[in-house]
Design an enzyme around this catalytic site. Structure first.
Site, PDB file in Angstrom:
ATOM      1  N   TYR A  49      12.551   9.914   2.333  1.00 42.55           N
ATOM      2  CA  TYR A  49      13.079   8.538   2.276  1.00 42.55           C
ATOM      3  C   TYR A  49      13.233   8.028   3.697  1.00 42.55           C
ATOM      4  O   TYR A  49      13.750   8.737   4.566  1.00 42.55           O
ATOM      5  CB  TYR A  49      14.452   8.520   1.587  1.00 42.55           C
ATOM      6  CG  TYR A  49      14.394   7.943   0.202  1.00 42.55           C
ATOM      7  CD1 TYR A  49      13.878   6.672  -0.018  1.00 42.55           C
ATOM      8  CD2 TYR A  49      14.868   8.660  -0.902  1.00 42.55           C
ATOM      9  CE1 TYR A  49      13.826   6.136  -1.292  1.00 42.55           C
ATOM     10  CE2 TYR A  49      14.825   8.130  -2.180  1.00 42.55           C
ATOM     11  CZ  TYR A  49      14.292   6.857  -2.365  1.00 42.55           C
ATOM     12  OH  TYR A  49      14.245   6.323  -3.620  1.00 42.55           O
ATOM     13  N   GLU A  51      14.180   4.310   4.589  1.00 42.25           N
ATOM     14  CA  GLU A  51      14.469   2.869   4.626  1.00 42.25           C
ATOM     15  C   GLU A  51      14.712   2.414   6.052  1.00 42.25           C
ATOM     16  O   GLU A  51      15.413   3.083   6.816  1.00 42.25           O
ATOM     17  CB  GLU A  51      15.725   2.539   3.801  1.00 42.25           C
ATOM     18  CG  GLU A  51      15.484   2.523   2.319  1.00 42.25           C
ATOM     19  CD  GLU A  51      16.020   3.747   1.642  1.00 42.25           C
ATOM     20  OE1 GLU A  51      16.014   4.836   2.280  1.00 42.25           O
ATOM     21  OE2 GLU A  51      16.434   3.619   0.472  1.00 42.25           O
ATOM     22  N   ASP A 194      -5.186 -14.326   2.885  1.00 39.90           N
ATOM     23  CA  ASP A 194      -5.189 -13.049   2.169  1.00 39.90           C
ATOM     24  C   ASP A 194      -6.609 -12.502   2.282  1.00 39.90           C
ATOM     25  O   ASP A 194      -7.518 -12.962   1.587  1.00 39.90           O
ATOM     26  CB  ASP A 194      -4.784 -13.302   0.712  1.00 39.90           C
ATOM     27  CG  ASP A 194      -4.798 -12.036  -0.140  1.00 39.90           C
ATOM     28  OD1 ASP A 194      -5.402 -11.042   0.291  1.00 39.90           O
ATOM     29  OD2 ASP A 194      -4.217 -12.069  -1.237  1.00 39.90           O
ATOM     30  N   THR A 220      -4.727  -5.854   1.704  1.00 39.07           N
ATOM     31  CA  THR A 220      -4.487  -4.548   1.098  1.00 39.07           C
ATOM     32  C   THR A 220      -5.287  -3.527   1.901  1.00 39.07           C
ATOM     33  O   THR A 220      -6.150  -3.896   2.705  1.00 39.07           O
ATOM     34  CB  THR A 220      -4.900  -4.519  -0.385  1.00 39.07           C
ATOM     35  OG1 THR A 220      -6.232  -5.021  -0.511  1.00 39.07           O
ATOM     36  CG2 THR A 220      -3.963  -5.353  -1.230  1.00 39.07           C
ATOM     37  N   LYS A 223      -9.307  -1.585  -0.259  1.00 37.23           N
ATOM     38  CA  LYS A 223     -10.570  -2.198  -0.702  1.00 37.23           C
ATOM     39  C   LYS A 223     -11.642  -1.884   0.349  1.00 37.23           C
ATOM     40  O   LYS A 223     -11.930  -0.711   0.555  1.00 37.23           O
ATOM     41  CB  LYS A 223     -10.349  -3.697  -0.940  1.00 37.23           C
ATOM     42  CG  LYS A 223      -9.312  -3.968  -2.045  1.00 37.23           C
ATOM     43  CD  LYS A 223      -9.235  -5.421  -2.408  1.00 37.23           C
ATOM     44  CE  LYS A 223      -8.329  -5.669  -3.596  1.00 37.23           C
ATOM     45  NZ  LYS A 223      -6.908  -5.782  -3.230  1.00 37.23           N
ATOM     46  N   ARG A 229      -4.004   3.114  -1.525  1.00 36.94           N
ATOM     47  CA  ARG A 229      -3.446   1.863  -2.039  1.00 36.94           C
ATOM     48  C   ARG A 229      -2.231   1.474  -1.209  1.00 36.94           C
ATOM     49  O   ARG A 229      -1.370   2.291  -0.918  1.00 36.94           O
ATOM     50  CB  ARG A 229      -3.048   2.023  -3.501  1.00 36.94           C
ATOM     51  CG  ARG A 229      -4.164   2.540  -4.356  1.00 36.94           C
ATOM     52  CD  ARG A 229      -3.877   2.386  -5.814  1.00 36.94           C
ATOM     53  NE  ARG A 229      -4.196   1.041  -6.220  1.00 36.94           N
ATOM     54  CZ  ARG A 229      -5.430   0.635  -6.533  1.00 36.94           C
ATOM     55  NH1 ARG A 229      -6.436   1.486  -6.501  1.00 36.94           N
ATOM     56  NH2 ARG A 229      -5.654  -0.604  -6.890  1.00 36.94           N
TER      57      ARG A 229
HETATM   58  N1  DSN Z   1      -7.124  -6.427  -8.543  1.00 38.74           N
HETATM   59  C1  DSN Z   1      -7.755  -6.776  -7.292  1.00 38.74           C
HETATM   60  C2  DSN Z   1      -9.153  -7.188  -7.476  1.00 38.74           C
HETATM   61  O1  DSN Z   1      -9.837  -6.499  -8.194  1.00 38.74           O
HETATM   62  O2  DSN Z   1      -9.614  -8.163  -6.900  1.00 38.74           O
HETATM   63  C3  DSN Z   1      -7.019  -7.777  -6.538  1.00 38.74           C
HETATM   64  O3  DSN Z   1      -5.679  -7.544  -6.572  1.00 38.74           O
END
Ligand code: DSN
Length: 409
Positions: A49, A51, A194, A220, A223, A229
């Protein structure tokens, strides 16, 4: 060597690994992480943990995880050239919520891209919590497939949003951030991008970069960036304290330190020159897939692709996105059904499918393989009612995919 299976979850994980190995992964938001990232994810950092932020924690025993998080921050700053980075958001949706809550008061207006025109659910779709808190106005794309910058400017003038938000999950064109910033400056709005889907192409200079211009950028990490993730918020120094407070203690508790360790590993991989080669190949593969599908009569939404993804409108092929997804699944090809601009069909059975090349690029596939992939897709869609043919394609896909490892630096 894999250890012997001792419980059903291990057995199921093995099955999932085989599914990933034996098929063709074309969901544009998915990818394959390196063994080093997997090791960090499965490490003892999950036990801790922490925080707070490095050097400012609420619990003892944080001297080591402080160094892990600081490395992740420093690498992200180096990779993106950002003034300030927060690596704690658990994923994209909470990261976007943290940004809205940092920059906006309840009821403030935000301009965001319509979901069916390529935006994202968390960019103010009425079903989200954000849409209850803030007043989202949605802009769309033109007939030729670009963001309708004139409409966006007109909406900005009319509604005086506090924030203009760009970024996408199924749009296939680049964004003119300078034009957005000009509009925002004229009306005194903040700017947010984004870049979750296409961060790898931004860091390698292959797509326009909002970071020098915009107030806040979110990505994120799992990707095109090819990490575990998670998500990161990159912002100008003047927003640093508000963003950090919005993430913790505003919205989250203890950060997931194993994920942050995995993010640090992925960021180091992204700093290698081979990452640019990978990002370039993603784009070449998307163009080759686009050409192969266009030749076979498929309708490419937004005119063409400039990034890693393709949105296909299947109306002229006489099937829905859901039917295509099911047929392709049966042939060992994974895609997702997707709405097309102003889709007359429902989101659960929309008119399109979305395809992307990052995961197959990580496996080492190049233009010749993309030509085969276009052919597999077309055959599965054409023979969607012939289960024997779909099974035969699945066998061919398995043979075709097997020489390509899930991860190959
Ligand atoms: N779920 C993702 C996507 O496939 O684009 C975006 O959050």
């Amino acid at each position: 060597m894999l250890r012997p299976m001792t419980n059903p979850i291990q057995q199921l994980l093995k099955e999932e690994e085989l599914r990933q190995r034996n098929g063709l992964e074309l969901i544009p938001s998915e990818n394959f992480v390196s063994d080093d990232v997997l090791q960090a994810l499965g490490s003892v950092a999950t036990n801790k943990y922490a925080e707070g932020y490095p050097g400012r924690r609420y619990y003892g025993g944080c001297s080591v995880v402080d160094q892990i998080e600081q490395l992740a921050i420093d690498r992200a700053k180096a990779l993106f050239g950002a003034e300030h980075v927060n690596v704690q958001p658990l994923s994209g949706a909470p990261a976007n919520l943290a940004i809205y809550s940092a920059l906006l008061e309840p009821g403030d207006t935000v301009l965001g891209m319509d979901l069916s025109h390529g935006g994202h659910l968390t960019h103010g779709h009425p079903v989200t919590f954000s849409a209850k808190m803030w007043n989202f106005i949605r802009y769309k794309t033109t007939q030729t497939g670009e963001i309708d910058y004139n409409e966006l400017e007109q909406l900005a003038t009319e509604h005086h949003p506090k924030l203009i938000l760009v970024g996408y999950s199924s749009y296939s064109r680049d964004i003119d951030y300078a034009r957005i910033q000009q509009i925002a400056d004229r009306i005194g709005a903040l700017t947010m991008a984004d870049i979750s889907h296409y961060a790898a192409m931004v860091t390698t200079g292959l797509l326009n970069n909002p970071i020098p211009l915009f107030d806040v950028v979110m990505t994120t990490t799992h990707k095109t960036l090819r990490g575990p993730r998670g998500a990161m918020i990159l912002c100008k120094e003047k927003h640093a304290a508000t963003i950090d407070k919005a993430v913790f203690p505003g919205l989250q508790g203890g950060p997931h330190m194993n994920n942050i360790a995995g993010i640090a590993v992925a960021l180091e991989e992204a700093l290698h020159t081979s990452f640019t080669t990978y990002a370039e190949q993603i784009l070449k593969n998307a163009k080759t897939l686009e050409a192969g599908l266009a030749q076979r009569g498929y309708t490419i939404c937004f005119g063409h692709t400039e990034n890693h993804l393709l949105l296909l409108d299947l109306t002229n092929k006489g099937l829905s996105g859901k039917e295509a997804q099911l047929a392709l699944d049966a042939a060992g090809i994974t895609v997702n059904k997707n709405v097309i601009p102003d889709d007359p069909r429902s989101p659960m059975d929309p008119s399109g499918i979305r395809l992307g090349t990052p995961a197959l690029t990580t496996r080492g596939m190049k233009e010749p393989e993309m030509k085969r992939v276009a052919d597999f897709i077309d055959r599965a869609i054409t023979h969607r009612e012939d289960s024997d043919e779909l099974t035969a394609i699945k066998q061919e896909v398995l043979q075709f995919a097997s020489p390509f490892p899930l991860w190959d630096r």
